[in-house]
Write a protein that holds these residues in place. Structure first.
Motif, PDB file in Angstrom:
ATOM      1  N   ILE A 277       1.355   3.314  -7.677  1.00 40.85           N
ATOM      2  CA  ILE A 277       0.226   2.231  -7.322  1.00 40.85           C
ATOM      3  C   ILE A 277      -0.356   2.351  -5.863  1.00 40.85           C
ATOM      4  CG2 ILE A 277       1.869   0.563  -6.385  1.00 40.85           C
ATOM      5  CD1 ILE A 277      -0.496   0.064  -9.060  1.00 40.85           C
ATOM      6  N   ARG A 278       0.385   3.049  -5.044  1.00 42.83           N
ATOM      7  CA  ARG A 278       0.032   3.285  -3.591  1.00 42.83           C
ATOM      8  C   ARG A 278      -1.620   4.162  -3.912  1.00 42.83           C
ATOM      9  NH1 ARG A 278       5.253   6.553  -1.813  1.00 42.83           N
ATOM     10  NH2 ARG A 278       6.686   4.780  -1.322  1.00 42.83           N
ATOM     11  N   ARG A 279      -1.760   4.868  -4.746  1.00 39.78           N
ATOM     12  CA  ARG A 279      -3.076   5.659  -5.054  1.00 39.78           C
ATOM     13  C   ARG A 279      -4.184   4.508  -5.042  1.00 39.78           C
ATOM     14  NH1 ARG A 279      -5.079   6.702  -9.806  1.00 39.78           N
ATOM     15  NH2 ARG A 279      -2.857   6.526 -10.741  1.00 39.78           N
ATOM     16  N   ILE A 280      -3.923   3.197  -5.686  1.00 41.16           N
ATOM     17  CA  ILE A 280      -4.914   2.174  -5.933  1.00 41.16           C
ATOM     18  C   ILE A 280      -4.920   1.023  -4.879  1.00 41.16           C
ATOM     19  CG2 ILE A 280      -5.570   0.428  -7.595  1.00 41.16           C
ATOM     20  CD1 ILE A 280      -4.794   3.305  -8.989  1.00 41.16           C
TER      21      ILE A 280
END
Lengths: 282, 282
Positions: A277-280
């Protein structure tokens, strides 16, 4: 953009915040409020959110644009009667669901004056006093089924949202409701349920909140949200929300199973998956 | 307070943030870092978090106070050997669980030099670069079983936490772990599971995050947390966390049942119950 006379129906958190932005960006020559609550009407005037308060019919007659910022059960109910009264005005709604609204005015002779929209901003508070200056800046707004409305109405709506700092997403109302279930509606249910989990325990153990930290507050703050707004949203988006809720419970069961079976390898995998979710979020 | 030579074992998010506060409040004459990772050791020196990096044994010998800020599986493992090496130093740990740690040094001849503590602050980030100035101010810190430690050790620990702006709560290690499951550990599981719910859907629907808003980010941000820290916490607090997780799933099932049966009255009741969290969060 030429300044327009704009009626804001429901001068609460969303309508009030929008009114502030319409003024600040010079989009309105006059802002007319429509408010069911006398207390909120008085507050909206005192806070300078609107220039005057009128009845619905008077407001529609005196405006170039009518914007609905009321709970979605009220929107779906009054949409047809508002379209009945509209001549060349633009009608916009800001509700958190879209399919039921669009379906309820399908085939209406004035359907093309209506632009369904959903600005992706809100807080857990409500009422005119909750209005926030600059609220919508750098947030997304979804405009649904633009092809079903007149080009001038859609273009003015797009420009209004751009001027108040939002970036536009356009999609079908059904896609909107599916996506909203995933990135907004489920978050509210998990917060409500988490609040109830801890409040239930607090009955026997008063000291439980002494240790509550920012992490807890972050996951539970949406539990302060107004049921008048959220019951109708979940009613209208029932099927999508049920799908996501079932999936979320299935995901929680995986964590439960890891703990029960002491399967720490798989627990780590689940957390590493979630870390993506870090990517988002950045 | 007389300045002391303080060893911080693990100069990451928590240890690094504490080191900054110890310096700022004039509590340390020297801060010695102990770091398993060479990269983190180098960063900690470059960021000025510590004055020097030493091995564990050299750090213990050169310090008046030793503070452990490493994952709880490492703490439980090295606690006895550190107490073996301690003379009159004070030993403090900052782990998110307490029962297993305390149990593992029960009856140790140097047990009275050990003060178990848990500052209720953290973020979803880790490593020395994640250290935050002023991090602990106005947060709670739990000191466990103070009666089991020497009065001078407990008193110095209390004063240190007060000086860096924390308010003290004292309780039994078992009570701590129960409460932590409710107001911290469950929040992390719900965030991890929510992230996985949405990421799963994203595989077939790339556009799903375009609409993600602050509410979503708030409930899901803890899903960025480090598994190296969180797997051991859930392992050590397994039984409490399972109880809370079962209760949370039961609460979610109430929402699910309302949606399935279209029982909107009860859905409203559940939300109104959850609204009582306002009393706690303000």
């Amino acid at each position: 953009m030429e300044r327009k006379r704009i009626a804001v129906v429901g001068v609460g958190l969303i309508g009030g915040s929008l009114a502030l932005q319409l003024n600040e960006k010079g989009l309105a020559s006059r802002i007319i409020g429509v408010e069911a609550s006398d207390t909120h009407a008085k507050q909206a005037l005192e806070l300078g959110l609107v220039d005057e308060i009128l009845t619905m019919d008077a407001a529609i007659a005196a405006s170039d644009v009518v914007i609905l910022a009321i709970p979605v059960d009220s929107i779906v109910e009054i949409l047809p009667s508002i379209l009945d009264k509209i001549d060349q005005q633009i009608l916009i709604d800001l509700g958190s669901t879209k399919s039921a609204l669009v379906a309820n005015v399908d085939g209406h002779p004035k359907r093309k004056r209506y632009v369904p929209a959903h600005p992706m901003w809100g807080t857990e508070y409500s009422g005119p006093a909750a209005a926030v200056r600059g609220a919508f800046e750098n947030k997304a707004v979804v405009i649904c089924n633009p092809e079903a409305a007149d080009a001038d109405a859609v273009e003015w709506t797009r420009n209004m949202f751009r001027k108040i700092g939002m970036h536009l997403i356009e999609m079908d109302a059904h896609d909107h409701d599916l996506h909203a279930a995933y990135v907004s509606h489920i978050s509210h249910i998990t917060s409500f349920a988490l609040a109830n989990t801890v409040l239930e325990k607090e009955r026997e153990d008063q000291a439980i909140f002494e240790m509550a930290s920012a992490g807890f507050e972050s996951t539970v703050r949406l539990a302060k949200s107004n049921p008048n707004m959220w019951v109708p949203i979940l009613m209208q988006n029932r099927e999508n929300v049920l799908d996501v809720l079932n999936e979320h419970i299935a995901q929680l069961r995986k964590f439960k199973s890891c703990l029960e079976k002491e399967n720490w390898e798989y627990l780590r995998e689940l957390m590493e998956d979630a870390n993506r979710i870090r990517r988002i979020l950045g």
